[in-house]
Design a protein around this motif. Sequence first.
Motif, PDB file in Angstrom:
ATOM      1  N   VAL A 210       0.834  -1.206   0.000  1.00 36.84           N
ATOM      2  CA  VAL A 210       0.000   0.000   0.000  1.00 36.84           C
ATOM      3  C   VAL A 210       0.867   1.254   0.000  1.00 36.84           C
ATOM      4  CG1 VAL A 210      -1.784   1.263   1.258  1.00 36.84           C
ATOM      5  CG2 VAL A 210      -1.851  -1.221   1.194  1.00 36.84           C
ATOM      6  N   GLY A 211       2.060   1.183   0.581  1.00 37.07           N
ATOM      7  CA  GLY A 211       2.897   2.365   0.728  1.00 37.07           C
ATOM      8  C   GLY A 211       3.715   2.740  -0.484  1.00 37.07           C
ATOM      9  N   LEU A 212       4.071   1.773  -1.340  1.00 30.28           N
ATOM     10  CA  LEU A 212       4.910   2.084  -2.493  1.00 30.28           C
ATOM     11  C   LEU A 212       4.332   3.178  -3.395  1.00 30.28           C
ATOM     12  CD1 LEU A 212       6.326  -1.425  -3.526  1.00 30.28           C
ATOM     13  CD2 LEU A 212       7.597   0.532  -2.638  1.00 30.28           C
ATOM     14  N   PRO A 213       3.027   3.179  -3.704  1.00 27.49           N
ATOM     15  CA  PRO A 213       2.489   4.273  -4.530  1.00 27.49           C
ATOM     16  C   PRO A 213       2.643   5.654  -3.901  1.00 27.49           C
ATOM     17  CG  PRO A 213       0.963   2.418  -4.505  1.00 27.49           C
ATOM     18  CD  PRO A 213       2.014   2.124  -3.493  1.00 27.49           C
ATOM     19  N   PHE A 214       2.699   5.728  -2.568  1.00 28.84           N
ATOM     20  CA  PHE A 214       2.883   7.025  -1.913  1.00 28.84           C
ATOM     21  C   PHE A 214       4.248   7.640  -2.219  1.00 28.84           C
ATOM     22  CE2 PHE A 214      -0.438   5.248   0.879  1.00 28.84           C
ATOM     23  CZ  PHE A 214      -1.306   6.333   0.957  1.00 28.84           C
ATOM     24  N   LEU A 215       5.217   6.821  -2.642  1.00 30.74           N
ATOM     25  CA  LEU A 215       6.561   7.326  -2.913  1.00 30.74           C
ATOM     26  C   LEU A 215       6.694   7.938  -4.300  1.00 30.74           C
ATOM     27  CD1 LEU A 215       8.631   4.333  -1.447  1.00 30.74           C
ATOM     28  CD2 LEU A 215       8.260   6.568  -0.394  1.00 30.74           C
ATOM     29  N   VAL A 216       5.786   7.602  -5.207  1.00 27.95           N
ATOM     30  CA  VAL A 216       5.913   8.059  -6.595  1.00 27.95           C
ATOM     31  C   VAL A 216       5.759   9.576  -6.723  1.00 27.95           C
ATOM     32  CG1 VAL A 216       4.976   7.849  -8.925  1.00 27.95           C
ATOM     33  CG2 VAL A 216       5.199   5.811  -7.482  1.00 27.95           C
ATOM     34  N   PRO A 217       4.723  10.216  -6.153  1.00 28.77           N
ATOM     35  CA  PRO A 217       4.584  11.682  -6.312  1.00 28.77           C
ATOM     36  C   PRO A 217       5.809  12.478  -5.858  1.00 28.77           C
ATOM     37  CG  PRO A 217       2.548  10.744  -5.486  1.00 28.77           C
ATOM     38  CD  PRO A 217       3.550   9.647  -5.450  1.00 28.77           C
ATOM     39  N   PRO A 218       6.361  12.244  -4.634  1.00 28.43           N
ATOM     40  CA  PRO A 218       7.540  13.044  -4.265  1.00 28.43           C
ATOM     41  C   PRO A 218       8.748  12.774  -5.157  1.00 28.43           C
ATOM     42  CG  PRO A 218       7.094  11.342  -2.613  1.00 28.43           C
ATOM     43  CD  PRO A 218       5.919  11.385  -3.517  1.00 28.43           C
ATOM     44  N   MET A 219       8.900  11.543  -5.672  1.00 31.26           N
ATOM     45  CA  MET A 219      10.020  11.253  -6.566  1.00 31.26           C
ATOM     46  C   MET A 219       9.897  12.044  -7.870  1.00 31.26           C
ATOM     47  SD  MET A 219      11.163   7.259  -6.306  1.00 31.26           S
ATOM     48  CE  MET A 219       9.586   6.578  -6.793  1.00 31.26           C
ATOM     49  N   ILE A 220       8.669  12.156  -8.392  1.00 26.66           N
ATOM     50  CA  ILE A 220       8.456  12.873  -9.657  1.00 26.66           C
ATOM     51  C   ILE A 220       8.533  14.381  -9.446  1.00 26.66           C
ATOM     52  CG2 ILE A 220       6.787  13.341 -11.485  1.00 26.66           C
ATOM     53  CD1 ILE A 220       5.813  10.473 -11.196  1.00 26.66           C
ATOM     54  N   LEU A 221       7.897  14.878  -8.384  1.00 29.19           N
ATOM     55  CA  LEU A 221       7.860  16.322  -8.146  1.00 29.19           C
ATOM     56  C   LEU A 221       9.246  16.901  -7.873  1.00 29.19           C
ATOM     57  CD1 LEU A 221       4.618  16.595  -5.946  1.00 29.19           C
ATOM     58  CD2 LEU A 221       4.906  17.277  -8.338  1.00 29.19           C
ATOM     59  N   THR A 222      10.083  16.157  -7.188  1.00 28.68           N
ATOM     60  CA  THR A 222      11.435  16.636  -6.882  1.00 28.68           C
ATOM     61  C   THR A 222      12.438  16.314  -7.987  1.00 28.68           C
ATOM     62  OG1 THR A 222      11.940  14.577  -5.689  1.00 28.68           O
ATOM     63  CG2 THR A 222      11.034  16.411  -4.404  1.00 28.68           C
ATOM     64  N   GLY A 223      12.011  15.522  -8.983  1.00 28.26           N
ATOM     65  CA  GLY A 223      12.931  15.125 -10.045  1.00 28.26           C
ATOM     66  C   GLY A 223      13.918  14.066  -9.628  1.00 28.26           C
ATOM     67  N   GLU A 224      13.714  13.509  -8.433  1.00 29.09           N
ATOM     68  CA  GLU A 224      14.662  12.533  -7.895  1.00 29.09           C
ATOM     69  C   GLU A 224      14.645  11.221  -8.666  1.00 29.09           C
ATOM     70  OE1 GLU A 224      14.925   9.998  -3.820  1.00 29.09           O
ATOM     71  OE2 GLU A 224      14.944  12.176  -3.567  1.00 29.09           O
ATOM     72  N   LEU A 225      13.490  10.858  -9.215  1.00 33.36           N
ATOM     73  CA  LEU A 225      13.373   9.580  -9.913  1.00 33.36           C
ATOM     74  C   LEU A 225      14.373   9.484 -11.064  1.00 33.36           C
ATOM     75  CD1 LEU A 225      11.934   6.886 -10.416  1.00 33.36           C
ATOM     76  CD2 LEU A 225      10.240   8.139 -11.768  1.00 33.36           C
ATOM     77  N   PHE A 226      14.441  10.530 -11.883  1.00 33.89           N
ATOM     78  CA  PHE A 226      15.313  10.489 -13.066  1.00 33.89           C
ATOM     79  C   PHE A 226      16.780  10.702 -12.689  1.00 33.89           C
ATOM     80  CE2 PHE A 226      11.123  12.219 -14.200  1.00 33.89           C
ATOM     81  CZ  PHE A 226      10.695  11.199 -15.044  1.00 33.89           C
ATOM     82  N   LYS A 227      17.016  11.578 -11.707  1.00 31.71           N
ATOM     83  CA  LYS A 227      18.395  11.783 -11.249  1.00 31.71           C
ATOM     84  C   LYS A 227      18.971  10.504 -10.652  1.00 31.71           C
ATOM     85  CE  LYS A 227      17.679  16.678 -10.109  1.00 31.71           C
ATOM     86  NZ  LYS A 227      17.633  17.670  -9.004  1.00 31.71           N
ATOM     87  N   ALA A 228      18.177   9.850  -9.794  1.00 27.27           N
ATOM     88  CA  ALA A 228      18.648   8.623  -9.147  1.00 27.27           C
ATOM     89  C   ALA A 228      18.848   7.512 -10.168  1.00 27.27           C
ATOM     90  CB  ALA A 228      17.645   8.189  -8.078  1.00 27.27           C
ATOM     91  N   TRP A 229      17.928   7.418 -11.124  1.00 28.87           N
ATOM     92  CA  TRP A 229      18.054   6.376 -12.158  1.00 28.87           C
ATOM     93  C   TRP A 229      19.340   6.566 -12.958  1.00 28.87           C
ATOM     94  CZ3 TRP A 229      15.763   1.890 -13.419  1.00 28.87           C
ATOM     95  CH2 TRP A 229      16.008   1.376 -14.688  1.00 28.87           C
ATOM     96  N   ASN A 230      19.640   7.802 -13.355  1.00 31.04           N
ATOM     97  CA  ASN A 230      20.856   8.062 -14.134  1.00 31.04           C
ATOM     98  C   ASN A 230      22.110   7.811 -13.312  1.00 31.04           C
ATOM     99  OD1 ASN A 230      19.374   8.826 -16.413  1.00 31.04           O
ATOM    100  ND2 ASN A 230      19.255  10.973 -15.763  1.00 31.04           N
ATOM    101  N   SER A 231      22.102   8.262 -12.058  1.00 29.94           N
ATOM    102  CA  SER A 231      23.284   8.077 -11.206  1.00 29.94           C
ATOM    103  C   SER A 231      23.559   6.601 -10.930  1.00 29.94           C
ATOM    104  CB  SER A 231      23.106   8.830  -9.888  1.00 29.94           C
ATOM    105  OG  SER A 231      22.976  10.209 -10.100  1.00 29.94           O
ATOM    106  N   CYS A 232      22.497   5.862 -10.628  1.00 29.94           N
ATOM    107  CA  CYS A 232      22.674   4.438 -10.327  1.00 29.94           C
ATOM    108  C   CYS A 232      23.010   3.641 -11.580  1.00 29.94           C
ATOM    109  CB  CYS A 232      21.415   3.871  -9.666  1.00 29.94           C
ATOM    110  SG  CYS A 232      21.105   4.540  -8.011  1.00 29.94           S
ATOM    111  N   SER A 233      22.573   4.099 -12.749  1.00 29.27           N
ATOM    112  CA  SER A 233      22.922   3.421 -14.007  1.00 29.27           C
ATOM    113  C   SER A 233      24.412   3.569 -14.297  1.00 29.27           C
ATOM    114  CB  SER A 233      22.103   4.002 -15.167  1.00 29.27           C
ATOM    115  OG  SER A 233      20.729   3.785 -14.953  1.00 29.27           O
ATOM    116  N   GLN A 234      24.977   4.718 -13.909  1.00 30.83           N
ATOM    117  CA  GLN A 234      26.411   4.916 -14.109  1.00 30.83           C
ATOM    118  C   GLN A 234      27.247   4.161 -13.073  1.00 30.83           C
ATOM    119  OE1 GLN A 234      26.981   9.151 -14.030  1.00 30.83           O
ATOM    120  NE2 GLN A 234      25.655   9.515 -15.817  1.00 30.83           N
ATOM    121  N   HIS A 235      26.631   3.863 -11.929  1.00 30.60           N
ATOM    122  CA  HIS A 235      27.314   3.113 -10.863  1.00 30.60           C
ATOM    123  C   HIS A 235      26.416   1.953 -10.433  1.00 30.60           C
ATOM    124  CE1 HIS A 235      28.735   7.314 -10.694  1.00 30.60           C
ATOM    125  NE2 HIS A 235      29.914   6.783 -10.421  1.00 30.60           N
ATOM    126  N   PRO A 236      26.294   0.915 -11.265  1.00 34.12           N
ATOM    127  CA  PRO A 236      25.340  -0.165 -10.970  1.00 34.12           C
ATOM    128  C   PRO A 236      25.645  -0.936  -9.686  1.00 34.12           C
ATOM    129  CG  PRO A 236      26.775  -0.749 -12.816  1.00 34.12           C
ATOM    130  CD  PRO A 236      27.020   0.688 -12.527  1.00 34.12           C
TER     131      PRO A 236
END
Length: 354
Positions: A210-236
């Motif tokens: 039930v809690g996982l969907p609550f994390l999506v809005p703050p990740m998108i609004l802060t832009g953290e989702l794409f920043k984290a994805w790119n950073s972790c892709s460079q350092h798998p």
Amino acid sequence: MKNEDQARSLFGIPLSGRPKWHQFLICSSGFFFGYLVNGVCEEYVYNRLQFSYGWYFTFVQGFVYLLLIYFQGFTTKHMVNPWKTYVKLSAVLMGSHGLTKGSLAFLNYPAQIMFKSTKVLPVMVMGAFIPGLRRKYPAQEYISALLLVVGLILFTLADAQTSPNFSMIGVLMITGALIFDSFLGNLQEAIFTLNPDTTQMEMLFCSTVVGLPFLVPPMILTGELFKAWNSCSQHPYVYGVLIFEAMATFVGQVSVLSLIAIFGAATTAMVTTARKAVTLLLSYLIFTKPLTEQHVTGLLLIVMGIILKMLPENKPPPRGIMANGGSKHEKSSLRGESKLVDNGEAEEEGRPLV
């Protein structure tokens, strides 16, 4: 103590039927192991690698939890509570995790865990307002919690002088996490109390799903989702650290839920405080940070608070026992007469209407 008659186990180790100190030792050991590993991993990821993606890391951790719960053999068929029971709990849980992890971008790890350690006081206060609990604690426990808070404040002030990674944004974030934490433990205890058949796996599974969907809005609004994805892709290899951390935290989370179910939210908060003090010392020893006299004073107050909590309470004998002692014979004779009258009425009431 909570739910004494409920059969419980921790990763195949039976808890029911054991002495209370055995149960406490087993649950605390699992908790200490899981969160000590978690603390070292968080310190490495946030401070050494400079990756401050709290919401995204919590999101990844949630999927690791679900996979581990599946391997434990839990399915929705084993649920005893409706899904709606976990909506409020899940929002509080994810808010606490996300703000706690995100605050590490603005606070160093020892300062963060010192702030988090003060949660025992708001947990005790909030327990008086949660429906199904309405707890009241003796003065000794409040004094113990106050010693902890004062010690943590002293340590935090000293830490602000010796560490550059300290800001008001981090303080605001960790304060928000503390508010969520004050609800979290009490809500979990209330669910265990109102339905003793609730298992630790159900609690963790439902609150995560039930809690996982609550994390999506703050990740998108802060832009953290794409920043984290790119950073972790460079350092798998970061994903490997996160998975290992999530596995250790899973052990700690299930152990915490066992402590809450058996001993209650306030006692569990004291155990988590003791763990944070140990993690703090390890952080200074492993990562070689300066330790001042003010740090030592704060830690001494923490130890005093923990010791005061462990002291037995001197409770006077209930008045009912003293008053009822001399009137046992009178009550027994009255009960005998009332039974004769009640039996006659019960026979008439028990007769079939037709």
